[in-house]
Design a protein around this motif. Structure first.
Motif, PDB file in Angstrom:
ATOM      1  N   ASP A  41     -26.446 -41.198  59.959  1.00  0.00           N
ATOM      2  CA  ASP A  41     -26.921 -41.183  58.570  1.00  0.00           C
ATOM      3  C   ASP A  41     -26.168 -42.192  57.722  1.00  0.00           C
ATOM      4  O   ASP A  41     -26.755 -42.875  56.876  1.00  0.00           O
ATOM      5  N   THR A 122     -23.936 -33.825  56.209  1.00  0.00           N
ATOM      6  CA  THR A 122     -24.964 -34.582  55.492  1.00  0.00           C
ATOM      7  C   THR A 122     -25.844 -33.668  54.658  1.00  0.00           C
ATOM      8  O   THR A 122     -26.307 -34.038  53.579  1.00  0.00           O
ATOM      9  N   SER A 124     -28.895 -32.685  54.823  1.00  0.00           N
ATOM     10  CA  SER A 124     -30.256 -33.103  54.499  1.00  0.00           C
ATOM     11  C   SER A 124     -31.207 -31.923  54.639  1.00  0.00           C
ATOM     12  O   SER A 124     -31.099 -31.151  55.595  1.00  0.00           O
ATOM     13  N   LYS A 161     -28.239 -32.751  50.423  1.00  0.00           N
ATOM     14  CA  LYS A 161     -27.073 -33.602  50.628  1.00  0.00           C
ATOM     15  C   LYS A 161     -25.872 -33.158  49.791  1.00  0.00           C
ATOM     16  O   LYS A 161     -25.040 -33.967  49.397  1.00  0.00           O
TER      17      LYS A 161
END
Length: 293
Positions: A41, A122, A124, A161
């Motif tokens: 990422d 991360t 996400s 995030k």
């Protein structure tokens, strides 16, 4: 611990510790360091100019973050465990839904590099392991130079995030219960492979406690669970006979999980399609886990 310039990172100083205490000391000294696990990422953000770190902490040579072990009823997964590691038969038998999620991630090169700790860090909404970890009520071990704590995954991932990690903290391991029943992970994207999920569904059966958990990905700011729907489904299972009370339960479960989703319109799919996809995925996942029971 060395600090060479890294090729793709240009002149940015990159620390490469070889022990976990060294990594934690580096973060304590400079909490602004950008942590590099697999980099799948981070490198995208760098290539698109979305991030410009002033210093990088690479975890690739920290042995304490790799590997896995069984402790009682738990499987403890090192934060640097890769998606390819999750596919190893002896581990996949203990965490089948995580293995299924790992199998859907990118190309072999990405699976060889990306890590479970990086996926968590991360945060996400489309992170493939996150719905599974939410359905399993995973606990995340984090550490600083002077302390450690364990955080429920639903408290760690706070938004798109965004996490509850404090300055200087590092994800070191993830604890999940070893499977006591069938598990399933399904996702849909714009193509069949190497795709970011438009919608995903993780379903985990716990035969020992006679419970079912379901978490949805890519249809909310964080993975979505609805305990009322889970209880509705659990009450309609003949646990002794190993079957659903009626086939209509499958359709009802799909509708209820679709209603629980919180999708948005974006460039990958409209909200209406995502909700329809969850209906289909939840029904398929339930049919598959019960066929495997």
């Amino acid at each position: 611990m060395s600090s060479p310039a890294s090729g793709n990172l240009g002149p940015v100083p990159t620390l490469v510790p070889r022990r976990l205490p060294d990594a934690l000391d580096a973060l304590a000294a400079d909490p602004s360091l950008t942590v590099l696990a697999g980099g799948t990422d981070l490198m995208v953000d760098l290539n698109y100019g979305r991030r410009r770190p002033t210093g990088v902490l690479s975890l690739r040579r920290v042995p304490e973050l790799r590997g896995w072990r069984v402790e009682g009823d738990d499987v403890v997964l090192g934060a640097a465990l890769t998606y390819t590691d999750l596919l190893a038969p002896d581990l996949a038998e203990l965490v089948p839904a995580l293995a299924e999620a790992a199998r859907t991630v990118g190309s072999p090169q990405i699976r060889n590099t990306g890590t479970i700790g990086g996926n968590l860090g991360t945060a996400s909404p489309a992170g493939d392991t996150l719905p599974v970890l939410f359905a399993q009520d995973a606990r995340v071990e984090v550490a600083t130079a002077g302390d450690t704590r364990t955080v429920p995954v639903a408290e760690l991932v706070t938004g798109p995030k965004r996490t509850a990690l404090r300055p200087g903290e590092l994800i070191t391991a993830v604890r999940v219960p070893a499977a006591t029943g069938p598990q399933e992970f399904l996702k849909v994207g714009v193509r069949n492979a190497m795709v970011i999920a438009i919608a995903s569904c993780a379903l985990v059966v716990d035969r020992a406690r006679r419970q079912i958990a379901c978490a949805l990905g890519s249809v909310g700011p964080v993975p979505v669970r609805d305990t009322a729907v889970e209880m509705w489904l659990t009450a309609r299972i003949d646990w002794d006979g190993g079957r659903l009370a009626h086939q209509s339960v499958v359709e009802g479960f799909g509708r209820r999980m679709a209603a629980a989703a919180r999708p948005i319109d974006d460039h990958r799919a409209p909200a209406g399609y995502r909700r329809h996809a969850i209906d289909v995925l939840a029904r398929r996942a339930l049919e598959r886990v019960w066929a495997a029971s």
